[in-house]
Design an enzyme around this catalytic site. Structure first.
Site, PDB file in Angstrom:
ATOM      1  CG  ASP A  44     -73.155  10.681  37.242  1.00 53.13           C
ATOM      2  OD1 ASP A  44     -73.327  11.735  36.601  1.00 53.13           O
ATOM      3  OD2 ASP A  44     -73.923  10.293  38.137  1.00 53.13           O
ATOM      4  NE  ARG A  64     -73.377   1.130  45.745  1.00 55.76           N
ATOM      5  CZ  ARG A  64     -73.610   1.035  44.454  1.00 55.76           C
ATOM      6  NH1 ARG A  64     -72.908   0.196  43.718  1.00 55.76           N
ATOM      7  NH2 ARG A  64     -74.529   1.762  43.877  1.00 55.76           N
ATOM      8  CG  ASP A  74     -74.875   3.525  47.056  1.00 52.21           C
ATOM      9  OD1 ASP A  74     -75.084   2.586  47.846  1.00 52.21           O
ATOM     10  OD2 ASP A  74     -75.569   3.745  46.055  1.00 52.21           O
ATOM     11  CB  SER A 121     -80.938   7.431  39.785  1.00 54.00           C
ATOM     12  OG  SER A 121     -79.868   6.863  40.502  1.00 54.00           O
TER      13      SER A 121
HETATM   14  N1  ARG Z   1     -81.905   3.402  48.655  1.00 48.59           N
HETATM   15  C1  ARG Z   1     -81.101   2.243  48.380  1.00 48.59           C
HETATM   16  C2  ARG Z   1     -79.892   2.227  49.257  1.00 48.59           C
HETATM   17  O1  ARG Z   1     -79.561   3.192  49.874  1.00 48.59           O
HETATM   18  C3  ARG Z   1     -80.755   2.122  46.923  1.00 48.59           C
HETATM   19  C4  ARG Z   1     -79.688   3.042  46.462  1.00 48.59           C
HETATM   20  C5  ARG Z   1     -79.421   2.905  45.018  1.00 48.59           C
HETATM   21  N2  ARG Z   1     -78.144   3.492  44.685  1.00 48.59           N
HETATM   22  C6  ARG Z   1     -77.915   4.200  43.613  1.00 48.59           C
HETATM   23  N3  ARG Z   1     -76.717   4.675  43.476  1.00 48.59           N
HETATM   24  N4  ARG Z   1     -78.826   4.433  42.706  1.00 48.59           N
HETATM   25  O2  ARG Z   1     -79.260   1.226  49.374  1.00 48.59           O
END
Ligand code: ARG
Length: 411
Positions: free
Chosen positions: A25, A106, A135, A187
């Protein structure tokens, strides 16, 4: 047309700070932004302790794709000391077992993006989040709070390319696709506090985990037949030694992660309520958290009174939700941290855990601050506890309950 005040007007996108991971991406994005906006792109990759990442390769790829500069910042110390340390003091778990590693990372990544964007005179920050996840909330809320002058673009949210189209786009422009283009990858997001996998069969709720998803933690059935006991020592709520070996926080977390991973500890198959309304499933591998958080919570309960121990989990839960939901900079979080710090002043001592084929069970505890006195607790008769006082206590303790029972004519 933009919806939010912090979204960039395409006409004003000239120099973009791209949060770059080296994956498909953000690599496609690096080219796409140059083509779409005729803009310069400065790539930024933030090291939060993702295991096995080669930043020389990531950086070279960004330059090859036309970045005017490619920065890599090692933020592991900051991440451990400012974010994971706070999470430990708050026993931070969202839902039934997510220790928030991504959610904690983040706001730091966003802060690094703001710093780098200002330094490099960028007008816009670009990130690779989709429109469906948490995120985007965490990154954009943080940037909009810290840097009202910066604008944000999130190309994946708007470009409407699927994986196939992205691969076709990449192929035409000579962008290498890691792991080839045939297999659809999970992912993944990871850092020194854990790893998550999403997508593929994980989206089918009745599909039990396939073995290949576990790239960090040994599957419990393959873990050693011998149990191993590990001790974690805390001072003021933070882990300072493993097996009596004093370690800095980053190293301690990495070491705990390795030991836990070896014993299959910290696998969580989690259905989660996202902040944007979706319910999704994640497979988490959190070996360090499984050891350190378990030990911390145990020690905290040992040094706390019954009243502190009843309140703390409620505040912990509030803390975890704020952080999960992207509000790291919300004052309530710092207010709660003041309480977390106060409670954690007493959290000094040592907890032993037995690790065996996926389980981490507390087996020993010691603390100079334990609200525990073997003389009082013993089953042996005598001691300092006045058993003769108990009937008087029970009489008054149960008074209202007995009255209510009688008045309701049940007696
Ligand atoms: N579900 C988790 C969260 O919201 C993990 C997210 C993982 N992020 C990703 N971009 N693959 O924090």
């Amino acid at each position: 047309m933009t919806t939010a005040s912090y979204e960039a007007d395409p006409a004003n996108v000239h120099r973009v700070l791209l949060l770059y991971s080296g994956g498909l991406d953000t690599s496609v994005m690096l080219k796409w932004i140059q083509e779409q906006y005729q803009a310069d792109v400065v790539a930024l990759t933030v090291d939060l302790g993702q295991p096995g990442e080669d930043y020389v390769v990531v950086r070279a790829k960004a330059i090859e794709l036309g970045a005017v500069d490619a920065l890599v910042v090692d933020a592991r110390e900051e991440f451990a000391r400012e974010f994971v340390a706070r999470a430990i003091k708050a026993n931070a778990i969202y839902g039934l077992g997510y220790p928030l590693f991504t959610a904690l990372g983040r706001p730091l990544i966003a802060r690094k993006a703001v710093e780098a964007a200002r330094e490099a005179n960028c007008d816009t920050v670009a990130h690779g989040c989709t429109g469906k996840g948490n995120d985007q909330v965490r990154i954009e809320a943080t940037i909009a709070t810290l840097a009202p002058e910066l604008k944000v673009i999130a190309p994946v949210r708007s470009w409407q390319m699927g994986r196939e189209e992205e691969i076709a786009y990449a192929r035409v422009r000579g962008i290498k696709v890691r792991g080839g283009s045939e297999i659809v990858p999970y992912s993944i997001d990871d850092n020194l506090w854990g790893r998550s996998s999403e997508g593929r069969w994980i989206e089918e709720l009745d599909h039990a985990p396939e073995d290949d998803v576990f790239q960090l933690v040994t599957r419990p059935e393959e873990a050693p037949d011998e149990a191993e006991t590990v001790t974690v020592s805390f001072e003021g709520g933070l882990p300072v030694a493993l097996n009596d070996d004093p370690l800095g926080l980053v190293e301690l977390l990495e070491r705990a992660g390795e030991i836990g991973a070896r014993h299959g500890v910290g696998i969580v198959d989690h259905i989660e309520d996202r902040v944007v309304g979706l319910k999704v499933r994640d497979i988490y591998e959190v070996p360090a958290a499984a050891i350190v958080l378990t030990a911390h919570a145990e020690l905290e309960r040992l040094v706390g009174t019954i009243h502190q121990n009843q309140l703390k989990p409620m505040l912990d839960q509030r803390w975890a939700y704020l952080v999960y939901a992207g509000l790291w900079l919300e004052p309530l979080r710092t207010d709660l941290d003041a309480y977390m710090d106060a409670v954690n002043e007493q959290v000094t001592g040592k907890i032993g855990l037995k690790l065996y084929k996926g389980s981490a069970r507390v087996v020993t505890r010691s603390s100079p601050n334990a609200v525990y006195d073997p003389q009082l607790a013993t089953f042996e008769s005598g001691g300092l506890f006045s058993q003769a006082a108990s009937p008087g206590f029970i009489e008054l303790w149960s008074l209202q309950s007995r009255m209510a029972w009688r008045m309701r004519d049940r007696g």
